[in-house]
Design a protein around this motif. Structure first.
Motif, PDB file in Angstrom:
ATOM      1  N   LYS A  35      32.548  11.233  71.887  1.00  0.00           N
ATOM      2  CA  LYS A  35      33.062  10.351  73.241  1.00  0.00           C
ATOM      3  C   LYS A  35      33.872  11.608  73.907  1.00  0.00           C
ATOM      4  O   LYS A  35      34.789  11.829  73.803  1.00  0.00           O
ATOM      5  N   LYS A  81      33.886  10.450  67.735  1.00  0.00           N
ATOM      6  CA  LYS A  81      35.189  10.838  68.098  1.00  0.00           C
ATOM      7  C   LYS A  81      35.586  11.057  69.339  1.00  0.00           C
ATOM      8  O   LYS A  81      34.394  11.748  70.111  1.00  0.00           O
ATOM      9  N   LEU A  82      36.628  10.941  69.893  1.00  0.00           N
ATOM     10  CA  LEU A  82      36.949  11.331  71.238  1.00  0.00           C
ATOM     11  C   LEU A  82      37.299  12.932  71.250  1.00  0.00           C
ATOM     12  O   LEU A  82      38.071  13.349  70.641  1.00  0.00           O
ATOM     13  N   ASP A 529      41.331   9.244  66.664  1.00  0.00           N
ATOM     14  CA  ASP A 529      41.167   8.386  67.122  1.00  0.00           C
ATOM     15  C   ASP A 529      41.059   8.175  68.796  1.00  0.00           C
ATOM     16  O   ASP A 529      41.505   9.173  69.221  1.00  0.00           O
ATOM     17  N   ASP A 530      40.669   7.175  69.263  1.00  0.00           N
ATOM     18  CA  ASP A 530      40.348   6.865  70.848  1.00  0.00           C
ATOM     19  C   ASP A 530      41.659   6.442  71.159  1.00  0.00           C
ATOM     20  O   ASP A 530      41.834   5.106  71.408  1.00  0.00           O
TER      21      ASP A 530
END
Ligand SMILES: [Zn+2]
Length: 567
Positions: A35, A81-82, A529-530
């Motif tokens: 992402k 994942k970000l 985490d985002d």
């Protein structure tokens, strides 16, 4: 497949130039299923990115980027994942930080006894002739809070010089051995821009503020090359583990820059450095003829760090009006500002030479005077793209926001200080002044550019703590869960932009880094985490999965080999 292999066999300079679909080169690295938040306004989100050499060559969907997949392409599957541009910390003290990772830890001591016990322990293990230093003590965390004196530590340190710093770097405590070495007695005068703290009888207590610390620095043994190298390597490993891919080193010694150069030649620099030595040395850079951002992608100079005043915690930041809790004190101008014309001359010489000025200014009058000086420079030399900076820009006079914007001054700010100082700042300066403190939202509204950083080792280097601080403004004591002056909160996207593209702009590198854009350096971080989706209170728990600098992985949470190399 045959075509791709053929393309891959071409030498790199040809590969880089072949944009034609049929002869498209194979990437060295593909990151897919991510992402991606690019910080590129034209294409804010994406799924995959291709890297050739040290540059990003394509950003798009998994399908689009698959065309860059060759036989020898390394692939990172991000599993949703970000992925962000690497963090660029616009204000660090990198060597101090590296040293602090291996000195006596005093910051989380909760009492004077604990403070003294830790120093005693450290002194026991310290070889003869070496000093106990560092520390980062914070007496506001003690119960009860009180200013430390040499009597606390003298009994356990009869032969060891001790000089431990307050966490803000504007005060330090010496024991009697150190006071003796420095020649400080009851008869020693306070130097301009400094205070020797004294007891009721006029004897030094051991606490020295701002330029008074120079009495000790003059007699302290310099760092050896080996100590400096070790500190920088430790700092680089720490930065990599936290997703910090660029740092702007304030107040480096020239020997620090020499070590960076040595590591660069060995291929061991894993973060990009912009170094801003102190302005009293302005003529050194003027003589060489370098201008702002001189150097290459990994190491640049051409900036100068200046000091207008001290800090809020040490009550040495320079204000128009006295401190609310110290009616006879409105702070101190630094020794560089005695007289102000000395600073003006140096700034003028810097500007003529094309050097960038980064001026530390914290109190409202300190900031105001720097804005006056910047205004004088523009008047004398005309408009140009000089990117004046004010470091910290903590406590603004209401009338100075617009001037800040008109002069195109960059606010180089450290949000973590807001949740740290926010515990007690209002007692020191009162509600009205506190309402213009760490006023990030007001800066943005008035059109001022922000560059984000930490001031490490004054605050932790971890970008997640900085983002958490900017987004929540929840003070460390838990007393302001909805934010201390919540109207000054930033959003996560604003914070990320200021920490990447904003910091890159502050070092004239927004064309080279700061966003995930084809053509830019491949500096990226994959987060656990985002941070756009989770509860902001949880941002401080987020960790870095992978850090990539120039297309190379310099940190991987799951790769033991890289982790070991880093420590
Ligand atoms: Zn600093």
């Amino acid at each position: 497949m045959a075509l791709l292999l053929l393309a891959f066999a071409l030498p790199p300079f040809l590969r880089a130039q072949s944009h034609h679909a049929q002869s498209k080169a194979a990437a060295d690295l593909l990151i897919r299923d991510a992402k991606i938040w690019t910080v590129d306004k034209g294409h804010p989100t994406a799924q995959a990115v291709a890297v050739l050499g040290d540059r990003i060559v394509a950003v798009g969907s998994n399908d689009e980027i698959e065309a860059w997949h060759g036989a020898r392409t390394r692939v990172i599957d991000a599993s949703g994942k970000l992925l962000l541009p690497g963090f660029n910390d616009a204000h660090v003290h990198f060597v101090d930080g590296g040293l602090a990772l291996d000195t006596v830890q005093l910051n989380d001591a909760t009492s004077a006894d604990e403070f003294a016990r830790r120093i005693a322990e450290r002194a026991q293990g310290t070889p003869k002739g070496e000093w106990v230093s560092g520390g980062e003590w914070d007496e506001t965390k003690w119960n009860p809070a009180r200013m430390p004196t040499k009597e606390l530590i003298d009994p356990a340190t009869p032969d060891t010089p001790v000089f431990v710093s307050r966490y803000d770097g504007h005060m330090a405590l010496a024991n009697s051995v150190t006071l003796r070495l420095a020649g400080i007695t009851a008869n020693t005068p306070d130097p301009p821009g400094g205070v020797i703290v004294r007891d009721a009888q006029g004897n030094p207590t051991g606490a020295l503020k701002d330029s008074a610390m120079d009495y000790v620095y003059r007699v302290a043994p310099p760092l050896s090359h080996e100590q400096r190298l070790k500190a920088i390597k430790r700092a680089l490993a720490h930065a990599a583990s936290l997703g910090v891919t660029s740092v702007q080193h304030m107040n480096p010694e020239y020997a620090d820059i020499a070590v960076y150069q040595e590591l660069l030649q060995r291929g061991e620099l894993t973060a990009r450095i912009y170094a801003a030595p102190l302005i009293p040395g302005v003529d050194d850079q003027v003589k060489i003829g370098v201008r702002h951002a001189f150097g290459g992608p990994f190491l640049r100079i051409g900036a100068l760090k200046a000091y207008a005043d001290g800090s809020l915690g040490s009550a040495t930041a320079y204000f128009f009006d006295p401190f609310t809790d110290q009616p006879n004190n409105h702070g101190l101008l630094s020794d560089e500002m005695h007289p102000i014309s000395l600073m003006q001359d140096r700034m003028m010489r810097a500007d003529v030479a094309g050097l960038q000025i980064c001026a530390h200014a914290i109190g409202d009058q300190g900031i105001s005077i720097i804005l006056d000086l910047y205004g004088e420079i523009v008047k004398a030399h005309g408009e140009s793209d000089r990117r004046f900076r004010i470091e910290h820009a903590q406590h603004m006079a209401a009338r100075d926001f617009d001037r800040f914007a008109q002069l195109h001054v960059i606010a180089s700010v450290q949000p973590y200080h807001a949740i740290d100082d926010g515990r007690w700042a209002e007692q020191r300066i009162g509600h009205d002044r506190a309402s213009r403190t760490y006023a990030f939202r007001t800066f943005l509204n008035r059109g001022v550019r922000l560059a984000l950083g930490t001031d490490w080792n004054v605050a932790p280097l971890n970008p997640m703590l900085t983002i958490y601080a900017a987004v929540t403004r929840a003070t460390l004591d838990g007393n302001n869960p909805n934010g201390w002056f919540p109207e000054q909160k930033l959003t996560v996207p604003e914070t990320v932009e200021a920490y990447t593209l904003g910091s890159a702009y502050a070092e004239f590198q927004e064309g080279e880094k700061g966003s995930i854009t084809p053509g830019k350096l491949a500096d990226m971080v994959l987060l656990s985490d985002d941070i756009f989706a989770i509860d902001p209170a949880k941002i401080r728990e987020v960790t870095i999965a992978t850090t990539i600098v120039g297309g190379k992985t310099v940190w991987d949470a799951n790769d033991d080999a890289i982790r070991k190399k880093g420590h």
